[in-house]
Design a protein around this motif. Structure first.
Motif, mmCIF file in Angstrom:
data_model
loop_
_atom_site.group_PDB
_atom_site.id
_atom_site.type_symbol
_atom_site.label_atom_id
_atom_site.label_comp_id
_atom_site.label_asym_id
_atom_site.label_seq_id
_atom_site.Cartn_x
_atom_site.Cartn_y
_atom_site.Cartn_z
ATOM 1 N N ASN A 306 -59.305 33.631 27.760
ATOM 2 C CA ASN A 306 -60.068 32.711 26.924
ATOM 3 C C ASN A 306 -59.098 32.051 25.949
ATOM 4 O O ASN A 306 -58.540 32.707 25.069
ATOM 5 N N GLN A 308 -59.704 29.854 23.701
ATOM 6 C CA GLN A 308 -60.288 29.574 22.397
ATOM 7 C C GLN A 308 -60.730 30.880 21.743
ATOM 8 O O GLN A 308 -61.106 31.834 22.424
ATOM 9 N N ALA A 309 -60.697 30.916 20.419
ATOM 10 C CA ALA A 309 -61.164 32.098 19.704
ATOM 11 C C ALA A 309 -62.606 32.394 20.081
ATOM 12 O O ALA A 309 -63.402 31.476 20.319
ATOM 13 N N ARG A 310 -62.955 33.646 20.180
ATOM 14 C CA ARG A 310 -64.291 34.041 20.642
ATOM 15 C C ARG A 310 -65.384 33.349 19.832
ATOM 16 O O ARG A 310 -65.368 33.348 18.605
ATOM 17 N N HIS A 321 -57.271 30.861 20.542
ATOM 18 C CA HIS A 321 -57.377 32.315 20.564
ATOM 19 C C HIS A 321 -56.139 32.919 19.884
ATOM 20 O O HIS A 321 -55.011 32.436 20.103
ATOM 21 N N GLY A 325 -53.833 31.724 22.661
ATOM 22 C CA GLY A 325 -53.612 30.334 22.268
ATOM 23 C C GLY A 325 -52.161 29.921 22.400
ATOM 24 O O GLY A 325 -51.847 28.724 22.361
ATOM 25 N N PHE A 406 -56.235 43.006 23.395
ATOM 26 C CA PHE A 406 -57.415 42.236 23.787
ATOM 27 C C PHE A 406 -58.339 43.070 24.658
ATOM 28 O O PHE A 406 -57.927 44.064 25.260
ATOM 29 N N ARG A 453 -68.792 32.302 25.596
ATOM 30 C CA ARG A 453 -67.342 32.403 25.319
ATOM 31 C C ARG A 453 -67.060 33.581 24.399
ATOM 32 O O ARG A 453 -66.131 33.548 23.597
ATOM 33 N N ASP A 456 -62.378 37.986 25.337
ATOM 34 C CA ASP A 456 -60.947 37.682 25.261
ATOM 35 C C ASP A 456 -60.411 37.327 26.649
ATOM 36 O O ASP A 456 -59.714 36.333 26.824
#
Length: 576
Positions: A306, A308-310, A321, A325, A406, A453, A456
């Motif tokens: 993922n 993007q941050a959760r 993330h 990221g 994660f 979303r 992780d």
């Protein structure tokens, strides 16, 4: 929802993943059984009757076609509903060559190819007796593209501008632009829905409407009943215009895991299992009542990050993330995984290392792709240079207060992904990353986490449809199945160019660059492709297993009259 691909058939490039002795052992067991049954099986003669029980470890979430995604749902949906036209056995996706009529008895292209008139078969009826009408086609497009329904298939329908009704039996599909696969857009991506039963409902009510558990379709099977958590049954539609299904009924029975499914099969309580674990092949081979059939499904598995941050995407403020990221971190983690050894351990001779976000048979030029190499030293060095160091000696690296740790979601119904997740956990520990495994019990637990979303990383798997346009669904920046939130304008542009050019050579080049872009961006680590065997009771006769859907010809499966057992003699009435 499955994805889509296959512009041209390419030769498979097999990757050796097992010792020759072990490979011979496993395949000999399977081949011996295959040979034993293929020589004596009678040819399908068209007799009807009989019951087939399918055992599986995952239960459908819904039978509402726009929201049916997994195999556990699509096998039922594809048996109960019809498309306007059905793709042929060669799975050709360019133009309408190879497609055969279903609800549409014929079609006509406009001179500029920007619309297609579909003429519905006037004999077609819904299972409640109502006639199939062009309004049903128009409503189907509305439902699949509704913001309230959120069908993953709508990513595949972006080139359709609208659907209009010329008369009660003629639906017109209008396109935004000419593309090589626009006919497939209009047919393969949608099962036609009954507007007389659904159009009066607000779109927001469709997801939880009773129709999702008691569907009414037009297929050669009709829905019979669904006992939640236990079983689901469909029966032959004896009045179907294409002829009744040969089997009287198909029953899906649900169990907790693959082990329980195998036990049920060996005990004679079930007749079909979609996939057998390699270690169980010799046991099946020794059973006098079972046989194996080779199955080469379109599919691949991956470790998805993922980016993007959760939950930040859902909150309208997507943030990178804290671990994934950084491209350097993703690349280092990929380099720390010895995928060849992992696949050999998990799948033995029945798997090969994944190359890219598509199975080999759908990649136009596999030889041109450059994989990320396995290199532990380079992985450690890359993490060091990115600032991830183990400063407190606990074995886990940190960077600016963030641990290199994660959670990894794993569907517990998949033995392959469970095994691989354990290997990934062990391998990444060697470079200072802490992985916490989170097994989830089937799609009802996994799906909501992915859609929100709220994760992780996950052990993903896609079963692609024919035609590479499905990449828009799963890997394009705005794809409804792009759970990793992978955003790459370069990848999107290359994919769009590949899908819209009518020049085969240029399309091939665009695809090679698009796949390489995805490999280099590392939104996921491409792990495996599987060769599988389905397991059947010997009395079951099957039609060809289509690569995109083993169940595509389920209505033509039958039971050998000479080998029928008690459950084959119930008749068409619903089984108790």
């Amino acid at each position: 929802m499955p994805i889509v691909l296959r512009p041209s058939r390419q030769p498979r490039i097999a990757t050796p993943v097992v010792s020759r002795r072990r490979a011979r052992s496993l395949l000999a067991a399977a081949a011996g059984l295959l040979t034993a049954c293929s020589g004596g099986d009678p040819v399908v003669t068209g007799e009807t009757g009989g019951t087939m029980v399918i055992v599986q470890a995952a239960e459908p979430q819904t039978l509402f076609p726009p929201r049916a995604n997994g195999t556990q749902e699509m096998a039922v949906v594809a048996s109960v509903f019809d498309r306007l036209a059905e793709i042929g056995p060669e799975l050709g996706t360019v133009g309408d060559v190879g497609f055969v009529p279903r609800l549409a008895s014929s079609w006509h292209w406009a001179p500029d190819s920007l619309s297609i008139d579909f003429s519905l078969d006037p004999r077609a009826r819904w299972h409640d007796g109502a006639p199939v009408r062009a309004e049903d086609v128009k409503y189907t497009f509305h439902a699949y593209t509704s913001d309230a329904v959120l069908s993953e298939a709508r990513s595949l329908l972006g080139n359709i501008d609208s659907v209009s009704v010329r008369d009660s039996l003629t639906a017109v599909v209008w396109f935004k632009r000419r593309t090589p696969q626009q006919f497939m857009d209009a047919t393969y991506s949608m099962f036609i829905l009954p507007s007389h039963l659904l159009a009066s409902l607000p779109d927001s009510a469709l997801l939880n409407a009773p129709f999702g558990r008691q569907p009414v379709g037009t297929g050669r099977f009709r829905f019979a009943k669904w006992d939640a958590g236990t079983r689901l049954e469909i029966v032959a539609d004896t009045a179907n215009l294409r002829g009744r299904a040969k089997l009287d009924r198909v029953i899906w029975t649900f169990v907790s895991d693959m082990g329980a499914a195998t036990v049920k099969l060996l005990a004679g309580e079930a007749d079909f299992l979609e996939k057998i674990k390699p270690e169980n092949i010799p046991q099946v081979a020794s059973s006098p009542s079972l046989r194996l059939e080779d199955n080469r499904p379109l599919g691949y598995g991956f470790l998805g990050f993922n980016l993007q941050a959760r939950r930040s995407v859902a909150n309208g403020a997507p943030l990178p993330h804290p671990v994934f990221g950084d491209l350097r971190v993703r690349r280092a983690l990929a380099m720390a995984l010895d995928r060849s050894r992992m696949i050999r351990s998990a799948l033995d001779s029945l798997g090969m290392v994944g190359l890219a976000p598509a199975p080999r048979v759908l990649i136009p030029d596999t030889s041109a792709l450059r994989a990320i190499p396995y290199d532990m030293a380079a992985a450690r060095g890359m993490l060091d240079s990115a600032g991830w160091m183990d400063t407190n000696g606990d074995g886990v690296r940190e960077h600016e207060g963030q641990a290199l740790a994660f959670e990894l979601l794993v569907p517990s119904s998949s033995p392959t992904r469970m095994k691989l997740s354990e290997l990934i956990q062990a391998a990444l520990k060697e470079v200072g990353a802490k992985v916490t495994l989170q097994p989830l019990d089937g799609p009802t637990a996994l799906g909501p986490r992915l859609e929100a979303r709220d994760f992780d990383a996950w052990m993903g798997g896609w079963a692609p449809n024919p035609g590479l346009q499905g990449m828009r669904q799963t890997w394009a920046s705005r794809g409804d199945g792009n759970y990793q939130s992978y955003v790459s304008p370069a990848f999107d542009a290359l994919m769009d160019s590949a899908l819209t050019t009518f020049d085969a050579s240029r399309s091939r080049g665009y695809w090679t660059r698009a796949f390489q872009q995805a490999i280099d961006d590392v939104p996921s680590v491409w792990l495996y492709e599987e060769r599988t065997f389905v397991v059947l009771h010997r009395r079951i006769r099957i039609a060809p297993l289509r690569a995109d859907a083993w169940y595509a010809n389920l209505a033509d499966w039958s039971v050998d009259p000479a080998q029928r057992i008690d459950r084959d003699r119930i008749g068409v009435g619903t089984a108790r």
